[in-house]
Write a protein that holds these residues in place. Structure first.
Motif, PDB file in Angstrom:
ATOM      1  N   GLN A 221      10.402   7.437   7.866  1.00 53.55           N
ATOM      2  CA  GLN A 221      11.077   6.459   8.998  1.00 53.55           C
ATOM      3  C   GLN A 221      12.629   6.549   8.390  1.00 53.55           C
ATOM      4  OE1 GLN A 221       9.916   2.855   9.838  1.00 53.55           O
ATOM      5  NE2 GLN A 221       8.812   3.447  11.659  1.00 53.55           N
ATOM      6  N   ILE A 222      12.611   6.024   7.603  1.00 53.30           N
ATOM      7  CA  ILE A 222      14.252   5.698   6.921  1.00 53.30           C
ATOM      8  C   ILE A 222      14.810   6.997   6.316  1.00 53.30           C
ATOM      9  CG2 ILE A 222      15.574   4.403   5.393  1.00 53.30           C
ATOM     10  CD1 ILE A 222      13.938   2.145   5.616  1.00 53.30           C
ATOM     11  N   GLY A 223      13.963   7.878   5.750  1.00 56.61           N
ATOM     12  CA  GLY A 223      14.444   9.080   4.821  1.00 56.61           C
ATOM     13  C   GLY A 223      15.394   8.827   3.750  1.00 56.61           C
ATOM     14  N   ASP A 224      15.516   7.553   3.315  1.00 60.50           N
ATOM     15  CA  ASP A 224      16.407   7.488   2.044  1.00 60.50           C
ATOM     16  C   ASP A 224      15.677   6.647   1.225  1.00 60.50           C
ATOM     17  OD1 ASP A 224      17.872   6.614   0.074  1.00 60.50           O
ATOM     18  OD2 ASP A 224      19.946   6.328   1.518  1.00 60.50           O
ATOM     19  N   LEU A 225      15.040   6.943   0.037  1.00 54.04           N
ATOM     20  CA  LEU A 225      14.151   6.119  -0.818  1.00 54.04           C
ATOM     21  C   LEU A 225      15.023   5.004  -1.365  1.00 54.04           C
ATOM     22  CD1 LEU A 225      11.398   6.068  -2.043  1.00 54.04           C
ATOM     23  CD2 LEU A 225      12.387   7.385  -3.873  1.00 54.04           C
ATOM     24  N   GLY A 226      16.554   5.205  -1.693  1.00 55.01           N
ATOM     25  CA  GLY A 226      17.240   4.016  -2.227  1.00 55.01           C
ATOM     26  C   GLY A 226      17.476   3.026  -1.008  1.00 55.01           C
ATOM     27  N   ALA A 227      17.517   3.438   0.140  1.00 55.16           N
ATOM     28  CA  ALA A 227      17.804   2.350   1.131  1.00 55.16           C
ATOM     29  C   ALA A 227      16.370   1.483   1.121  1.00 55.16           C
ATOM     30  CB  ALA A 227      18.135   3.069   2.330  1.00 55.16           C
ATOM     31  N   LEU A 228      15.369   2.522   1.391  1.00 53.49           N
ATOM     32  CA  LEU A 228      13.972   1.993   1.442  1.00 53.49           C
ATOM     33  C   LEU A 228      13.842   0.817   0.398  1.00 53.49           C
ATOM     34  CD1 LEU A 228      11.232   1.778   2.770  1.00 53.49           C
ATOM     35  CD2 LEU A 228      10.560   3.549   1.187  1.00 53.49           C
ATOM     36  N   ALA A 229      13.788   1.105  -0.690  1.00 50.42           N
ATOM     37  CA  ALA A 229      13.787   0.155  -2.031  1.00 50.42           C
ATOM     38  C   ALA A 229      14.510  -1.092  -1.768  1.00 50.42           C
ATOM     39  CB  ALA A 229      14.313   0.952  -3.285  1.00 50.42           C
ATOM     40  N   ALA A 230      15.772  -0.974  -1.093  1.00 53.72           N
ATOM     41  CA  ALA A 230      16.543  -2.131  -1.162  1.00 53.72           C
ATOM     42  C   ALA A 230      16.082  -3.162   0.156  1.00 53.72           C
ATOM     43  CB  ALA A 230      18.095  -1.650  -0.661  1.00 53.72           C
ATOM     44  N   SER A 231      15.311  -2.346   1.066  1.00 53.00           N
ATOM     45  CA  SER A 231      15.100  -3.190   2.374  1.00 53.00           C
ATOM     46  C   SER A 231      13.582  -3.903   1.732  1.00 53.00           C
ATOM     47  CB  SER A 231      14.821  -2.376   3.323  1.00 53.00           C
ATOM     48  OG  SER A 231      13.608  -1.422   3.217  1.00 53.00           O
ATOM     49  N   ILE A 232      12.726  -3.281   0.676  1.00 53.10           N
ATOM     50  CA  ILE A 232      11.389  -4.013   0.472  1.00 53.10           C
ATOM     51  C   ILE A 232      11.571  -4.900  -0.926  1.00 53.10           C
ATOM     52  CG2 ILE A 232      10.190  -2.431   1.912  1.00 53.10           C
ATOM     53  CD1 ILE A 232       9.459  -0.909  -0.461  1.00 53.10           C
ATOM     54  N   MET A 233      12.244  -4.541  -1.696  1.00 43.34           N
ATOM     55  CA  MET A 233      12.254  -5.256  -2.956  1.00 43.34           C
ATOM     56  C   MET A 233      12.646  -6.812  -2.814  1.00 43.34           C
ATOM     57  SD  MET A 233      10.715  -3.367  -5.125  1.00 43.34           S
ATOM     58  CE  MET A 233      11.039  -3.769  -6.716  1.00 43.34           C
TER      59      MET A 233
ATOM     60  N   PRO B 239       0.822  -1.262   0.132  1.00 45.89           N
ATOM     61  CA  PRO B 239      -0.030  -0.023   0.123  1.00 45.89           C
ATOM     62  C   PRO B 239       0.891   1.206  -0.220  1.00 45.89           C
ATOM     63  CG  PRO B 239      -0.502  -1.555   1.810  1.00 45.89           C
ATOM     64  CD  PRO B 239       0.607  -2.150   1.232  1.00 45.89           C
ATOM     65  N   GLU B 240       0.535   2.301  -0.701  1.00 48.09           N
ATOM     66  CA  GLU B 240       1.262   3.399  -0.872  1.00 48.09           C
ATOM     67  C   GLU B 240       1.493   4.079   0.405  1.00 48.09           C
ATOM     68  OE1 GLU B 240      -0.370   5.557  -4.399  1.00 48.09           O
ATOM     69  OE2 GLU B 240       0.119   7.193  -3.137  1.00 48.09           O
ATOM     70  N   ALA B 241       0.459   4.111   1.333  1.00 47.65           N
ATOM     71  CA  ALA B 241       0.612   4.676   2.739  1.00 47.65           C
ATOM     72  C   ALA B 241       1.709   4.207   3.308  1.00 47.65           C
ATOM     73  CB  ALA B 241      -0.827   4.687   3.448  1.00 47.65           C
ATOM     74  N   GLU B 242       1.704   2.773   3.384  1.00 46.15           N
ATOM     75  CA  GLU B 242       3.006   1.842   4.028  1.00 46.15           C
ATOM     76  C   GLU B 242       4.199   2.577   3.592  1.00 46.15           C
ATOM     77  OE1 GLU B 242       2.577  -2.282   4.438  1.00 46.15           O
ATOM     78  OE2 GLU B 242       4.502  -2.300   4.903  1.00 46.15           O
ATOM     79  N   VAL B 243       4.283   2.453   2.206  1.00 45.55           N
ATOM     80  CA  VAL B 243       5.723   2.875   1.638  1.00 45.55           C
ATOM     81  C   VAL B 243       6.227   4.504   2.120  1.00 45.55           C
ATOM     82  CG1 VAL B 243       6.960   3.448  -0.550  1.00 45.55           C
ATOM     83  CG2 VAL B 243       5.719   1.363  -0.179  1.00 45.55           C
ATOM     84  N   ARG B 244       5.048   5.287   2.256  1.00 45.52           N
ATOM     85  CA  ARG B 244       5.256   6.707   2.624  1.00 45.52           C
ATOM     86  C   ARG B 244       5.734   6.778   3.854  1.00 45.52           C
ATOM     87  NH1 ARG B 244       1.021  11.090   0.719  1.00 45.52           N
ATOM     88  NH2 ARG B 244       0.370   9.418  -0.768  1.00 45.52           N
ATOM     89  N   ALA B 245       5.155   5.944   4.745  1.00 42.81           N
ATOM     90  CA  ALA B 245       5.281   6.032   6.183  1.00 42.81           C
ATOM     91  C   ALA B 245       6.914   5.307   6.380  1.00 42.81           C
ATOM     92  CB  ALA B 245       4.352   5.032   6.828  1.00 42.81           C
TER      93      ALA B 245
ATOM     94  N   ALA C  49      17.203  -1.816  -7.568  1.00 40.05           N
ATOM     95  CA  ALA C  49      16.272  -0.866  -7.099  1.00 40.05           C
ATOM     96  C   ALA C  49      16.828   0.382  -6.558  1.00 40.05           C
ATOM     97  CB  ALA C  49      14.985  -1.562  -6.437  1.00 40.05           C
ATOM     98  N   ARG C  50      17.761   0.191  -5.452  1.00 36.62           N
ATOM     99  CA  ARG C  50      18.436   1.152  -4.967  1.00 36.62           C
ATOM    100  C   ARG C  50      18.794   2.159  -5.841  1.00 36.62           C
ATOM    101  NH1 ARG C  50      23.652   0.818  -3.483  1.00 36.62           N
ATOM    102  NH2 ARG C  50      24.598   2.363  -2.127  1.00 36.62           N
ATOM    103  N   VAL C  51      19.664   1.729  -6.729  1.00 35.14           N
ATOM    104  CA  VAL C  51      20.608   2.679  -7.803  1.00 35.14           C
ATOM    105  C   VAL C  51      19.349   3.312  -8.547  1.00 35.14           C
ATOM    106  CG1 VAL C  51      22.040   2.812  -9.535  1.00 35.14           C
ATOM    107  CG2 VAL C  51      22.443   1.514  -7.626  1.00 35.14           C
ATOM    108  N   ILE C  52      18.265   2.361  -9.041  1.00 36.19           N
ATOM    109  CA  ILE C  52      17.350   3.195  -9.958  1.00 36.19           C
ATOM    110  C   ILE C  52      16.739   4.235  -9.195  1.00 36.19           C
ATOM    111  CG2 ILE C  52      15.132   2.836 -11.202  1.00 36.19           C
ATOM    112  CD1 ILE C  52      16.276  -0.111 -11.751  1.00 36.19           C
ATOM    113  N   LEU C  53      16.177   4.231  -8.026  1.00 32.45           N
ATOM    114  CA  LEU C  53      15.417   5.023  -7.282  1.00 32.45           C
ATOM    115  C   LEU C  53      16.495   6.360  -7.031  1.00 32.45           C
ATOM    116  CD1 LEU C  53      13.026   3.029  -5.230  1.00 32.45           C
ATOM    117  CD2 LEU C  53      12.561   4.641  -7.134  1.00 32.45           C
ATOM    118  N   ARG C  54      17.590   6.214  -6.537  1.00 32.48           N
ATOM    119  CA  ARG C  54      18.794   7.376  -6.363  1.00 32.48           C
ATOM    120  C   ARG C  54      18.931   8.013  -7.671  1.00 32.48           C
ATOM    121  NH1 ARG C  54      22.942   4.766  -2.078  1.00 32.48           N
ATOM    122  NH2 ARG C  54      21.417   5.172  -0.381  1.00 32.48           N
ATOM    123  N   SER C  55      18.953   7.270  -8.801  1.00 35.09           N
ATOM    124  CA  SER C  55      19.278   7.956  -9.904  1.00 35.09           C
ATOM    125  C   SER C  55      17.989   8.670 -10.233  1.00 35.09           C
ATOM    126  CB  SER C  55      19.671   6.949 -11.057  1.00 35.09           C
ATOM    127  OG  SER C  55      20.559   6.355 -10.819  1.00 35.09           O
TER     128      SER C  55
END
Ligand code: AMP
Length: 571
Positions: free
Chosen positions: A86-98, A76-82, A145-151
């Motif tokens: 918390q993490i503050g870094d989209l790349g790190a978040l992607a690496a943790s959930i993909m 769910p979008e709300a969960e990703v946003r929350a 995913a981490r590199v793609i989102l950071r890029s």
């Protein structure tokens, strides 16, 4: 090359503090990349999908990219946003959930999609970009995913400068650093890392045959500095001194059909200077490239205004009111190309003669004022005249000097005043860290760790801690806006420091700083490699003068310059 291998390379680069190792890793990767992939990989390494002068930029809003991530991760979008909060870094978040996936994405495929996303504009583009990103992420594992989102959000910061990539190209394709100057030359003539990569891969001949192209920015030549008129005359002998106008440097191209104007950072600023371009209209009988300093003048008195006034024109939409309140005049000082002839390799004397024959002055257009000087008293007198005309000082130019793209050669030397044993000239320093303020400044930045650039190592070496001269407004509003997006969890690999600030930044923002003198210090690393004894150079009584948004980090004052200033000061 599989994108997963590329992502692993980036991780290895992020983890090594050694520049030599970074060059070796990059060179090894370049050797494995196909001719189609290599230029794309080089662009990705600089965090982009096209050279800066094209205006094609990655920079999708994080919130949009997070929506695409939610789709791809089936959350769910709300969960990703929350979790992003918390993490503050989209790349790190992607690496943790993909979820881990078999590697199928290739470098070219990822690049092409990112380019497509960057190019898409207009109605409905936001949705299309999101969909394209989600489709790409659906094939990506955690690292990819981490590199793609950071890029895609414009936040891939490897701490790898262009100089390091160029060096790696020489190692990968031409046998080593001995050929780096050849690769650099191609890059400085085209400002295009993709083209330079293709040519390096094709071999020496392809690099040697590079020519400047009207319409493509040439990396601007930079000026050295010396502290006294006597030192300059000693270095150059009889030479031409020109007024040093305090405005914005522009390189203007007329290709026979249209104008293009580039800033010193190689960004397209054509839309910012319509009045200057209009003044150049009478010259458009043949294609040309000129360089000028565009200076704001007071519409009532005609007096030249300082650089800060240029900032009033950095707005999205230039209105007639702004153009009337801050009119600009161009002082032309270089001619790089005229009617099919490249003039860079002619001596200054001949370029200047061609320029004088080419430019006819008008209300908004003039040649830079120049004078032949033979000795230090003559230079001092010309300097005094330049200052009285509202300029910053003079630029002294060797009569036989060629135009050296991207170089700070000794054939241009700037002079902003007699030094008398101390520093009256200012330095352009890069912000690499900050300490939090105390007392009245609690919760805001309080002081900054400032560095010079060492082009040999492509590293930033610290020279001072800076707090004086910064107002509360700078510290609370302007600087957080500039610096917060550049924060790094650790010391960037390309920063050499002994001090440990509270926050690190990607070296990117340049401040002009005034100081009283240079001293040796164990706290700073500027020039320590040369001076030895683990002691570098430090500034005494530094003071913030202004933010230089026209300068990039590699345009900052260099280690070599401060070493020379220090040695001359000590004589
Ligand atoms: P600085 O910005 O202090 O490194 O000084 C070099 C800059 O001075 C150049 O990049 C130009 O923007 C500016 N400048 C002003 N007048 C001249 C001139 N006559 N010749 C060359 N550069 C000039």
């Amino acid at each position: 090359m599989l994108f997963q291998e590329f992502a692993a390379l980036l991780r290895a680069i992020e983890e090594t503090p050694s520049r030599l190792r970074t060059v070796a890793l990059l060179a090894q990767a370049f050797r494995q990349l196909s001719p189609e992939e290599a230029p794309k990989a080089a662009l990705l390494l600089t965090g982009s999908v096209a050279p800066p002068f094209t205006g094609i930029e990655l920079g999708m809003a994080e919130i949009e990219a997070a929506k695409a991530l939610a789709v791809a991760a089936n959350l769910p979008e709300a969960e990703v946003r929350a979790r992003l909060l918390q993490i503050g870094d989209l790349g790190a978040l992607a690496a943790s959930i993909m979820p881990p996936r078999p590697a199928t994405l290739r470098v070219s495929e990822v690049f092409d999609t990112l380019l497509h996303i960057a190019r898409d504009a207009g109605p409905g583009s936001q949705g299309r970009k999101r969909a394209a990103l989600a489709a790409l992420l659906a094939h990506a594992g955690p690292d990819e995913a981490r590199v793609i989102l950071r890029s895609v959000t414009g936040k891939l910061r490897l701490g790898v400068g262009e100089a390091t990539i160029l060096d790696a190209l020489a190692h990968a394709y031409l046998g080593g650093s001995a050929k780096t100057p050849l690769v650099e030359r191609a890059y400085f003539l085209t400002s295009d890392i993709a083209e330079t990569t293709s040519r390096a891969q094709a071999g020496e001949e392809a690099l040697r045959s590079v020519r400047i192209e009207v319409g493509k920015p040439v990396r601007m030549m930079l000026a050295e500095r010396l502290p006294t008129a006597a030192a300059i005359v000693e270095e150059l002998g009889p030479h031409a001194a020109e007024y040093k106008y305090d405005g914005e440097r522009v390189q203007i191209h007329w290709d026979g059909h249209r104008f293009r104007a580039y800033s010193r950072r190689i960004e397209d600023i054509t839309h910012q200077i319509p009045d200057v371009l209009e003044a150049l209209q009478p010259l458009t009988t043949h294609p040309f490239i000129v360089e000028a300093e565009a200076v704001v003048f007071d519409p009532a008195s005609g007096a030249l205004q300082p650089f800060q006034q240029v900032l009033n024109r950095r707005v999205r939409r230039l209105t007639t009111e702004i153009l009337a309140a801050y009119p600009m005049k161009a002082f032309v000082f270089e001619l790089l190309h005229l009617a099919g002839d490249d003039l860079l390799d002619l001596p200054y004397r001949e370029r200047r003669a061609r320029l004088e024959a080419f430019v006819t002055s008008s209300e908004r257009l003039a040649l830079s004022t120049a004078s032949l000087v033979n000795d230090a008293p003559a230079l001092q007198a010309f300097f005094a005249e330049a200052i009285s005309q509202g300029t910053e000082g003079v630029v002294c130019k060797a009569l036989d000097g060629r135009y050296q793209p991207g170089q700070r050669g000794t054939s241009w030397i700037k002079y902003k005043g007699p030094a008398g044993g101390s520093l009256t000239d200012t330095l352009d320093l890069v912000v690499v860290g900050a300490w939090w303020g105390r007392g009245r400044r609690a919760g805001a930045y309080g002081s900054f760790l400032m560095a010079v650039y060492n082009p040999e190592d492509d590293r930033f070496e610290t020279i001072t801690r800076l707090g004086a001269g910064l107002t509360d407004q700078h510290l609370r509003e302007q600087l957080p806006r500039l610096l917060d997006p550049l924060r790094q969890p650790q010391q960037p690999a390309n920063v050499v420091a002994t001090l440990r600030p509270d926050v690190w930044f990607v070296p990117s923002i340049v401040f002009e700083v005034q100081a009283q003198e240079l001293t040796r210090s164990p706290m700073h690393t500027a020039g320590a490699g040369v001076l030895g004894n683990h002691r570098g150079l430090a500034l005494r009584f530094p003071r913030f003068v202004r933010y230089r948004d026209d300068k990039g980090p590699t345009d900052a004052t260099t280690t070599g310059e401060v070493l020379r200033l220090f040695r001359r000061g000590g004589e």
